[in-house]
Design a protein around this motif. Structure first.
Motif, PDB file in Angstrom:
ATOM      1  N   UNK A  71      65.353  27.349  30.607  1.00  0.00           N
ATOM      2  CA  UNK A  71      66.506  26.518  30.342  1.00  0.00           C
ATOM      3  C   UNK A  71      66.871  26.222  31.665  1.00  0.00           C
ATOM      4  N   UNK A  72      67.046  26.849  32.777  1.00  0.00           N
ATOM      5  CA  UNK A  72      67.476  26.508  34.170  1.00  0.00           C
ATOM      6  C   UNK A  72      66.604  25.290  34.640  1.00  0.00           C
ATOM      7  N   UNK A  73      65.164  25.659  34.296  1.00  0.00           N
ATOM      8  CA  UNK A  73      64.258  24.427  34.840  1.00  0.00           C
ATOM      9  C   UNK A  73      64.372  23.177  34.048  1.00  0.00           C
ATOM     10  N   UNK A  74      64.495  23.241  32.734  1.00  0.00           N
ATOM     11  CA  UNK A  74      64.842  21.942  31.937  1.00  0.00           C
ATOM     12  C   UNK A  74      65.990  21.482  32.454  1.00  0.00           C
ATOM     13  N   UNK A  75      67.000  22.099  32.416  1.00  0.00           N
ATOM     14  CA  UNK A  75      68.364  21.647  32.745  1.00  0.00           C
ATOM     15  C   UNK A  75      68.212  20.708  34.247  1.00  0.00           C
ATOM     16  N   UNK A  76      67.462  21.156  34.929  1.00  0.00           N
ATOM     17  CA  UNK A  76      67.295  20.496  36.481  1.00  0.00           C
ATOM     18  C   UNK A  76      66.312  19.033  36.280  1.00  0.00           C
ATOM     19  N   UNK A  77      65.542  19.337  35.371  1.00  0.00           N
ATOM     20  CA  UNK A  77      64.803  18.139  34.984  1.00  0.00           C
ATOM     21  C   UNK A  77      65.486  16.893  34.148  1.00  0.00           C
ATOM     22  N   UNK A  78      66.496  17.500  33.297  1.00  0.00           N
ATOM     23  CA  UNK A  78      67.461  16.590  32.925  1.00  0.00           C
ATOM     24  C   UNK A  78      68.553  16.077  34.223  1.00  0.00           C
ATOM     25  N   UNK A  79      69.041  16.795  35.009  1.00  0.00           N
ATOM     26  CA  UNK A  79      69.676  16.199  35.831  1.00  0.00           C
ATOM     27  C   UNK A  79      68.809  15.040  36.801  1.00  0.00           C
ATOM     28  N   UNK A  80      67.490  15.189  36.756  1.00  0.00           N
ATOM     29  CA  UNK A  80      66.669  14.236  37.562  1.00  0.00           C
ATOM     30  C   UNK A  80      66.424  13.029  36.882  1.00  0.00           C
ATOM     31  N   UNK A  81      67.020  13.039  35.579  1.00  0.00           N
ATOM     32  CA  UNK A  81      66.581  11.938  34.431  1.00  0.00           C
ATOM     33  C   UNK A  81      65.280  11.972  33.648  1.00  0.00           C
ATOM     34  N   UNK A  82      64.494  12.978  33.998  1.00  0.00           N
ATOM     35  CA  UNK A  82      63.241  12.976  33.346  1.00  0.00           C
ATOM     36  C   UNK A  82      63.272  13.334  31.771  1.00  0.00           C
ATOM     37  N   UNK A  83      64.115  14.136  31.586  1.00  0.00           N
ATOM     38  CA  UNK A  83      64.542  14.690  30.186  1.00  0.00           C
ATOM     39  C   UNK A  83      65.804  14.177  29.723  1.00  0.00           C
ATOM     40  N   UNK A 132      68.600  15.389  26.300  1.00  0.00           N
ATOM     41  CA  UNK A 132      68.974  16.027  25.211  1.00  0.00           C
ATOM     42  C   UNK A 132      69.765  15.253  23.999  1.00  0.00           C
ATOM     43  N   UNK A 133      69.132  15.318  22.921  1.00  0.00           N
ATOM     44  CA  UNK A 133      69.859  14.763  21.787  1.00  0.00           C
ATOM     45  C   UNK A 133      70.389  15.763  20.939  1.00  0.00           C
TER      46      UNK A 133
END
Length: 123
Positions: A52-64, A66-67
Motif C-alpha cells: 500500500x505504501x509503495x502504491x501510494x507513492x506511485x499515486x503521488x507521482x501521478x503514475x497511478x 484511484x477510482x
C-alpha cells in the motif's frame, strides 16, 4: 514478471522500482486496472501495508490513480510514463558512468567501450 526483493534496501522502495519497471516496460498498459493491494502483496510475498505504501507513492507521482470502489488504475498519460522511463534510464546511465570512473575509465574511454559493445550487439 517475478518480484526480486533483496535485504539491502527498504522493501517499499524496491516495490516502487519494480512496479515502475512493470509500468514503463508495458507489463501494465496505460489505463489498465491493477490487481488489488492484497493480491499484489501476496504475489510479491510482502505485507499488504508495505505494498500500500509503495502504491501510494506511485499515486503521488501521478503514475497511478484511484477510482473509488473500482480500484487503482495506471495513468493514461503516456507522456508521464515516457518521462518516468527516461528518468529511470538516466539513473542507470549515471550509475554506469560512476562505476566506470571507479574502475579508472574516462568518459571518452567508456563511450568507446559502449560503442564497441553496441557494434558487436548489432552483428
Amino acid at each position: 514478471m517475478t518480484w526480486e526483493l533483496k535485504n539491502d534496501r527498504p522493501i517499499y522502495a524496491q516495490l516502487i522500482e519494480q512496479i515502475k519497471l512493470r509500468i514503463i516496460s508495458g507489463f501494465y498498459r496505460p489505463g489498465e486496472r491493477l490487481p488489488s493491494v492484497r493480491d499484489m502483496a501476496a504475489e510479491a510475498a510482502v505485507n499488504p501495508n508495505t505494498m500500500q505504501r509503495a502504491l501510494s507513492e506511485l499515486e503521488r507521482d501521478g503514475l497511478l490513480n484511484t477510482q473509488r470502489t473500482s480500484g487503482r488504475f495506471l495513468t493514461e498519460d503516456t507522456g508521464l510514463i515516457e518521462a518516468a522511463k527516461k528518468a529511470l534510464a538516466q539513473e542507470q546511465i549515471d550509475a554506469f558512468f560512476q562505476k566506470m570512473r571507479a574502475l579508472g575509465f574516462t568518459t571518452p574511454q567508456t563511450v568507446a567501450l559502449v560503442e564497441s559493445a553496441a557494434a558487436e550487439e548489432v552483428r
